[in-house]
Each structure stands twice: as C-alpha cells, then as structure tokens.
Design an enzyme around this catalytic site. Structure first.
Site, short mmCIF file in Angstrom:
data_model
loop_
_atom_site.label_atom_id
_atom_site.label_comp_id
_atom_site.label_asym_id
_atom_site.label_seq_id
_atom_site.Cartn_x
_atom_site.Cartn_y
_atom_site.Cartn_z
N LYS A 61 51.38 66.06 52.73
CA LYS A 61 50.52 67.24 52.76
C LYS A 61 49.78 67.39 51.44
CE LYS A 61 52.97 70.11 56.15
NZ LYS A 61 53.70 71.40 56.34
N ALA A 82 54.01 72.83 50.50
CA ALA A 82 55.41 73.02 50.88
C ALA A 82 55.61 72.61 52.33
CB ALA A 82 55.82 74.48 50.68
N ASP A 83 56.84 72.31 52.65
CA ASP A 83 57.21 72.02 54.03
C ASP A 83 58.65 72.46 54.25
OD1 ASP A 83 56.45 70.67 56.64
OD2 ASP A 83 58.33 69.65 56.16
N THR A 84 58.95 72.90 55.45
CA THR A 84 60.29 73.38 55.78
C THR A 84 60.69 72.85 57.15
OG1 THR A 84 59.99 75.43 54.51
CG2 THR A 84 61.71 75.45 56.19
N GLY A 119 60.83 71.78 50.99
CA GLY A 119 60.31 71.01 49.88
C GLY A 119 59.07 71.69 49.32
#
Length: 202
Positions: A61, A82-84, A119
């Site tokens: 991303k 960010a990523d979840t 993250g």
C-alpha cells in the site's frame, strides 16, 4: 531531517483519520483513484501467515501511495500507510464480501480468542520504516440473533474479521490484551514512534 507540518495518510478509513487527529497530526488524504485496483493489494497468498501478510500488504500500500503521489505531482511530504487483519490461528479473516461471509466470520469468532494484527509504515522521503502490533481479543459466545442484527446493520462490511471494536460489537468482547487503537486499525504507540523524528510532538 527537517521537521514537517503535515503528512499524507494513504487510507480512506475515517477511524484512522480520527486516530491521527487524536495524536494532533495534521494530515491530507492520499487515497486510490478509479484507475487503481486497491483491493488486489489485499489478496492473500497460499500458505501466507497472518503477520507476514500484514507486513507485505502494508508495504505494498505504501508503494502504491508513493507512485500515486508522484503521478499527481502534489507537494512532497511523508506518507503513512496501515493495514489490519484478524487471524484465527493461521487463518486470515479479511473484509467480508457479503452478508453470508460476515455471518460465517462472526460465527467462527464466537466464543473464541483471536488476534488482530495491524501494520503501519512511513516513507519519510528517503527511507521506509514500519512497525507491527499484535493484539489478542476474546469474544464471548454470541447469540445468532445478535450476529444477524449486526450484519443487517451493515457495520461488518469493510472491516477485517467483520467487526469494529468501536461499534456495538464491543459488547461481545470479554478480554483484550494489546492495543485498543491497533484493533481499531492504527496502533498509536507504533505510529507515534515512527513519526517522532519528523513531528516531535506526535
């Protein structure tokens, strides 16, 4: 490193905007346009473990956001991504595609502990740094009628694991070991650590 007064947030999530506001960080959205296949970046790979998945997607991303900024010719500033995801063992529970999938995910989580992995990555103009937060969440047993009502509300869609901790789903949570903001989608401790060199007050 010179100090800057704003960053780009490469996310359309209102929760992440809210959390950056909580840190007092000025930001401008740098979200995907119609020519980008943002969902493709979140596709899982065979045998990929959840933490590795989150690291890879977060950095992917960020790479897409860097290219987007260059393409648009906007002013240069740091970029935050960010990523979840939600993980049950080695099984990755991403965003449900439909009501049936949301029902299945929440039924699977009912009465069981799971992990929420978030993250966050920052490109400061010269280099990329990243952090990972892993929180443990335990749901009580959820009555089917409550799952059905929650899915009917539309809240699960666009949420990893088909729930948002800041929504009515909070009533199902027996225990949390970790970061509430990480479970929301942007772990503020890790985010502040990344931003501190650029924004000392973060």
């Amino acid at each position: 490193m010179r100090q800057i007064d704003f960053i780009y947030l490469a996310s359309a999530s209102p929760r992440r905007r809210q959390l950056l506001d909580q840190l007092g960080v000025r930001h401008q959205l740098l979200v995907a346009d119609a020519t980008e296949d943002a969902e493709a970046l979140e596709a899982t790979r065979r045998a990929e473990l959840p933490a590795a998945y989150v690291r890879r997607v977060t950095l992917a991303k960020l790479g897409a956001a860097r290219a987007r900024l260059a393409r648009r010719g906007w002013p240069i500033a740091p970029i935050l991504c960010a990523d979840t995801t939600v993980a049950l063992g080695t099984h990755i529970l991403g965003k449900p595609a439909d009501a049936a999938q949301a029902m299945a995910m929440l039924t699977l989580l009912s009465g069981r502990p799971h992990r929420v992995i978030s993250g966050v990555a920052l490109f400061d103009g010269r280099r990329t740094t990243s952090r990972l937060n892993i929180s443990h969440v335990r749901f009580g047993v959820i009555p089917r009628r409550e799952i059905e009502a929650y899915v009917a509300s539309g809240e699960p869609f666009g949420k990893a694991g088909a729930y948002a901790i800041q929504s009515q789903a909070a009533r199902w949570i027996e225990h949390i070991d970790g970061s509430y903001t990480g479970i929301m989608g942007l772990p503020l401790f890790e985010t502040a650590q990344l931003l501190r060199r650029l924004l000392p007050r973060a």
